[in-house]
Design an enzyme around this catalytic site. Structure first.
Site, short mmCIF file in Angstrom:
data_model
loop_
_atom_site.label_atom_id
_atom_site.label_comp_id
_atom_site.label_asym_id
_atom_site.label_seq_id
_atom_site.Cartn_x
_atom_site.Cartn_y
_atom_site.Cartn_z
CB SER A 92 -0.92 0.01 1.22
OG SER A 92 -1.60 1.24 1.32
CE1 TYR A 101 -5.02 -2.38 3.87
CE2 TYR A 101 -4.21 -0.12 3.91
CZ TYR A 101 -4.53 -1.27 3.21
OH TYR A 101 -4.35 -1.30 1.85
#
Length: 251
Positions: free
Chosen positions: A195, A210
């Site tokens: 990410s 996350y």
């Protein structure tokens, strides 16, 4: 007169220094642009010849995973499709089979059950499915982003445990299951989907688990690249959203 001359010399030196820095910056930018243009002009790598005839893709039923699976099929790679929804797996498998001359296998696995007895059985099924196949590419795409935008103490414990299992544990276990075959054949490529949150901003409050899990993916990818590059295995971490940083695998 001497002071004026000295001042003029200082100004000239300052101007020359700025001009050199500017020229270096322009050269660096031009080099990056040229590198990208040359990459676009290169003939795509024959992935089947370079790595192997099969690829394993986790989370291939929607979004990025589906796009990756279709692109690999377009480039002649047979696919082992790993996901938790049998109907959606059959849909993407039928789509690929009807469109491209490649083979597909389906492995129904709920990666959120990794590190449980059910997860152990699922990994056994995956190892059985890839046994004897020339698996040259692994795409660890499956990931969870829920719970979203929540303080840690307010999050449902089971939800963030599932996230950790999928984003960290499952990715590691699936990689470990596929690596032995790559090592035996002396070639392979591992693509881990990370990410941009781990690269562009120093912290990601309310998405702390996350962001931390994706930082793990990035660090694991770096380390695996160093561990296995001499064994013929390329490793990369694709950081989507805002940036992509590639550690090895060439286009």
């Amino acid at each position: 007169m001497g002071a004026l001359l000295f001042r003029q010399q200082q100004e000239a030196a300052w101007f020359v220094s700025l001009a050199i820095l500017g020229a270096l910056h322009v050269a660096a930018v031009a080099f990056r642009i040229l590198s990208h243009l040359l990459l676009l002009l290169r003939r795509p790598t024959d992935l089947c010849h370079r790595y192997g005839a099969w690829a394993v893709v986790t989370g291939p039923t929607s979004g990025m995973g589906r796009s990756v699976a279709l692109e690999l099929a377009r480039r002649g790679i047979n696919l082992v499709l790993v996901g938790r929804d049998p109907a959606k797996l059959k849909d993407i498998s039928d789509n690929i089979s009807c469109t491209y001359a490649v083979q597909t296998k389906i492995v129904v696995v709920d990666l959120a059950l990794i590190a449980t007895p059910q997860g152990d059985e699922a990994l056994r099924l995956l190892r059985h499915a890839v046994a004897g196949l020339d698996v040259g590419v692994l795409v660890n795409n499956a990931g969870l982003a829920k719970p979203c935008a929540v303080y840690l103490h307010e999050a449902d414990v089971e939800a963030w445990v599932r996230m950790i299992r999928v984003n960290l544990w499952a990715l590691t276990e699936v990689t470990a299951a596929v690596l032995p075959g790559m090592l035996e054949r002396g070639r392979g490529a591992i693509v881990n989907i990370g990410s941009g949150t781990t690269l562009t901003i120093p912290s990601f409050p309310l998405f702390s688990i996350y962001a931390a899990s994706k930082r793990y993916v990035a660090q694991l990818s770096r380390s695996l690249h160093v561990e296995y590059r001499a064994r013929g295995i390329d490793v990369q971490c694709q950081k989507h959203l805002s940036a992509i940083r590639i550690y090895s695998l060439r286009s």
